[in-house]
Motif scaffolding. Structure first.
Motif, PDB file in Angstrom:
ATOM      1  N   LEU A  80      -2.716   2.736   8.974  1.00 25.24           N
ATOM      2  CA  LEU A  80      -3.040   1.379   8.567  1.00 25.24           C
ATOM      3  C   LEU A  80      -3.226   0.597   9.681  1.00 25.24           C
ATOM      4  O   LEU A  80      -2.367   0.227  10.677  1.00 25.24           O
ATOM      5  CB  LEU A  80      -1.969   0.671   7.640  1.00 25.24           C
ATOM      6  CG  LEU A  80      -2.123  -0.698   7.362  1.00 25.24           C
ATOM      7  CD1 LEU A  80      -3.217  -1.069   6.691  1.00 25.24           C
ATOM      8  CD2 LEU A  80      -0.881  -1.395   6.628  1.00 25.24           C
TER       9      LEU A  80
ATOM     10  N   VAL B 105      -8.094   1.069   6.847  1.00 25.10           N
ATOM     11  CA  VAL B 105      -7.330   2.416   6.676  1.00 25.10           C
ATOM     12  C   VAL B 105      -8.135   3.560   6.981  1.00 25.10           C
ATOM     13  O   VAL B 105      -9.426   3.864   6.552  1.00 25.10           O
ATOM     14  CB  VAL B 105      -6.793   2.423   5.274  1.00 25.10           C
ATOM     15  CG1 VAL B 105      -6.097   3.834   4.959  1.00 25.10           C
ATOM     16  CG2 VAL B 105      -6.082   1.300   4.830  1.00 25.10           C
TER      17      VAL B 105
ATOM     18  N   MET C 113       0.815  -1.177  -0.018  1.00 28.49           N
ATOM     19  CA  MET C 113      -0.001   0.079   0.123  1.00 28.49           C
ATOM     20  C   MET C 113       0.900   1.060  -0.065  1.00 28.49           C
ATOM     21  O   MET C 113       0.173   2.283  -0.131  1.00 28.49           O
ATOM     22  CB  MET C 113      -0.825   0.044   1.150  1.00 28.49           C
ATOM     23  CG  MET C 113      -1.774  -1.121   1.362  1.00 28.49           C
ATOM     24  SD  MET C 113      -3.112  -0.767   2.831  1.00 28.49           S
ATOM     25  CE  MET C 113      -4.084  -2.231   2.478  1.00 28.49           C
ATOM     26  N   HIS C 114       2.097   1.283   0.229  1.00 21.17           N
ATOM     27  CA  HIS C 114       2.745   2.620   0.470  1.00 21.17           C
ATOM     28  C   HIS C 114       2.856   3.407  -0.858  1.00 21.17           C
ATOM     29  O   HIS C 114       2.855   4.535  -0.772  1.00 21.17           O
ATOM     30  CB  HIS C 114       4.238   2.324   0.701  1.00 21.17           C
ATOM     31  CG  HIS C 114       5.278   1.761  -0.354  1.00 21.17           C
ATOM     32  ND1 HIS C 114       5.229   0.647  -0.716  1.00 21.17           N
ATOM     33  CD2 HIS C 114       6.206   2.610  -1.058  1.00 21.17           C
ATOM     34  CE1 HIS C 114       5.976   0.647  -1.921  1.00 21.17           C
ATOM     35  NE2 HIS C 114       6.662   1.599  -2.133  1.00 21.17           N
TER      36      HIS C 114
ATOM     37  N   ARG D  55      -5.949   2.914  -0.966  1.00 15.40           N
ATOM     38  CA  ARG D  55      -5.562   2.028   0.208  1.00 15.40           C
ATOM     39  C   ARG D  55      -6.894   1.657   0.730  1.00 15.40           C
ATOM     40  O   ARG D  55      -6.750   0.605   1.318  1.00 15.40           O
ATOM     41  CB  ARG D  55      -4.647   2.784   1.234  1.00 15.40           C
ATOM     42  CG  ARG D  55      -3.453   3.222   0.656  1.00 15.40           C
ATOM     43  CD  ARG D  55      -2.490   4.177   1.878  1.00 15.40           C
ATOM     44  NE  ARG D  55      -1.342   4.469   1.345  1.00 15.40           N
ATOM     45  CZ  ARG D  55      -0.487   5.540   1.869  1.00 15.40           C
ATOM     46  NH1 ARG D  55      -1.215   6.451   2.637  1.00 15.40           N
ATOM     47  NH2 ARG D  55       0.556   6.066   1.313  1.00 15.40           N
ATOM     48  N   LYS D  56      -7.862   2.321   0.970  1.00 19.71           N
ATOM     49  CA  LYS D  56      -9.038   2.179   1.621  1.00 19.71           C
ATOM     50  C   LYS D  56      -9.886   0.787   0.685  1.00 19.71           C
ATOM     51  O   LYS D  56     -10.465  -0.005   1.265  1.00 19.71           O
ATOM     52  CB  LYS D  56     -10.014   3.354   1.630  1.00 19.71           C
ATOM     53  CG  LYS D  56      -9.438   4.371   2.800  1.00 19.71           C
ATOM     54  CD  LYS D  56     -10.508   5.486   2.694  1.00 19.71           C
ATOM     55  CE  LYS D  56     -10.079   6.313   3.961  1.00 19.71           C
ATOM     56  NZ  LYS D  56     -10.883   7.604   4.130  1.00 19.71           N
TER      57      LYS D  56
END
Length: 469
Positions: free
Chosen positions: A173, A83, A59-60, A67-68
């Motif tokens: 996270l 997230v 996810m970075h 991300r969600k």
């Protein structure tokens, strides 16, 4: 308290073995349980660290909205993943040193992916029912699937580690990692195995102890038999080296004792027998004297000396004389002896006392009973006899009407040449050998003679013999 404690060495050893087995089993289970818990704790920290690395690596580079979306796609009830703009772990202070060290490891490892903070906490298990519990009860699934469902249910209901990782843009996270369930050390499946092993250990211990102590029990029996009958067969010199050495020593002791006793018995018998020749000559010469009071006194003294010599010969030759044991109708033997004394009567003459069979040397046993009856008649005027069998023991009870014997002298009168009547008259004082001979004969047959004062007066003499099989 002594009645509760064991009285024999094998039982003590068996209890020690069982106690040692229980202590070792409990200690082993405790050590295994503690080591499993410590190992599982390290594995749980490793799994959280590994999952954190995988999620952050995924996810970075994604935008906050991406991300969600990724988190919602990976979310499930057991492995929660979200997230958000706020951390799930609100406290920045770790709960213990292990978690604090883990947080530093996460920040140092994930800093290259833009992680600036890490928080970890322990959450207790939630006992909420899940779908896996119902699926386990299905009967149309295989064993592997059943085991997987059970394990999934255990993971869902185990303690959890919750972690919050902050990216450089301020987004958090949050995810949970269930701890590895610790299975029970003992279960219904393993208990039979433990019980079987413990039973095998106990049974093998009992067998080993019986094998180990069997020679000593045999030697104990043999030594007791030697005490009752010096001419009993020797012990078999078999077994371990120690047992053979002990048996050889006991046999040597028995042989020396037998030789010692026989030498002195032969000596006493020879001396008493040799006295008869000069006594006979004295009696013949005495017959040549005229009748007078001195002649009558000398004849009386010679009769006493002959009686003493005859008694000594009988006593000395008792063990020397070889006589085989036979089955004897004890009632008939006692009845025939009682017929020779007018002062003797039976207290019970019913048929239940008849047919009492024992194994002994016939002549010796007749002499034993005769001595006891004659002793009762001589010192107690009259003798009342009764016969009975209790279990495997035949008992002849002889009660006289005499004054009895002082309590302190009841056992002393069995000694050789012990007379409570201190007069020198052999008709009233006797020689002190009758009870000695009677007890020796009884013990040689595996029985015993005992004396006691009857509550109603007089002396009670009991002859106990083992009944024949």
């Amino acid at each position: 308290m002594r009645r509760i404690l064991p009285q024999t060495l094998p039982v003590w050893v068996l209890l020690i073995v069982i106690a040692g087995l229980l202590i070792s089993q409990v200690a082993t289970l405790y050590i295994v349980s503690r080591d499993r818990a410590a190992a599982n704790d390290v594995v749980n920290l490793y799994r959280l660290n590994d999952r954190a690395f995988s999620l952050v690596q995924l996810m970075h580079d994604a935008a906050p909205e991406q991300r969600k979306a990724i988190a919602s796609g990976l979310f499930n009830a057991t492995y929660a993943l979200t997230v958000s703009d706020t951390p799930a772990v609100t406290s920045s202070i770790a709960g213990d040193d292990e978690l604090a060290e883990l947080e530093d490891i996460l920040v140092g490892r994930l800093s290259k992916f833009g992680v600036t903070d890490a928080r970890v906490r322990r959450d207790p298990a939630t006992r909420e029912a899940d779908d896996a519990g119902g699926q386990v009860e299905r009967r149309d699934i295989g064993q592997v699937e059943r085991d997987l469902l059970v394990l999934a249910a255990d993971f869902a209901q185990s303690d959890k580690l919750t972690a919050s990782l902050r990216f450089a843009d301020g987004q958090w996270l949050n995810f949970t990692e269930p701890n590895t369930p610790v299975g029970p050390i003992l279960s219904f499946d393993s208990l039979p195995l433990y019980a079987l092993i413990a039973g095998l250990v106990v049974v093998s211990s009992i067998w080993s102890l019986r094998r180990l102590t069997a020679p000593y029990r045999m030697m104990e029996t043999a030594v007791k038999r030697i005490g009752n009958d010096l001419k009993s067969p020797p012990i078999a010199e078999t077994g371990s080296r120690e047992v053979r050495t002990a048996a050889r020593a006991v046999n040597a002791m028995q042989a020396r004792l037998r030789d010692y006793v026989e030498d002195r018995e032969h000596l006493a018998a020879a001396l008493a027998h040799d006295l008869r020749t000069p006594l006979t000559r004295m009696r013949l010469r005495l017959e040549l004297l005229r009748k007078s009071t001195v002649r009558e006194a000398l004849a009386h003294d010679l009769a006493d000396v002959e009686e003493i010599a005859s008694s000594v010969i009988d006593f000395a030759t008792f063990e020397v004389t070889e006589e085989k044991s036979e089955r004897i109708d004890f009632w008939s033997l006692v009845e025939s002896i009682a017929d020779g004394f007018q002062e003797v009567s039976f207290d019970n003459e019913d048929t239940r006392s008849r047919g009492l069979i024992c194994i002994a040397r016939p002549v010796a046993l007749r002499r034993c009973v005769t001595n006891l009856v004659q002793n009762a008649v001589t010192y107690g005027k009259k003798a009342h006899l009764s016969l009975q069998q209790s279990g495997k023991i035949i008992t002849l009870a002889i009660r006289d009407e005499g004054p009895g014997i002082p309590q302190a002298e009841l056992d002393a009168v069995f000694g050789s040449f012990v007379r409570l009547e201190q007069s020198r008259n052999r008709q009233t004082g006797g020689l002190g050998l009758g009870l000695t001979i009677a007890r020796n004969i009884a013990r040689a047959a595996g029985g015993e003679v005992s004396l006691s004062n009857h509550p109603g007066g007089g002396l009670l003499t009991e002859l106990r013999l083992p009944a024949a099989a």
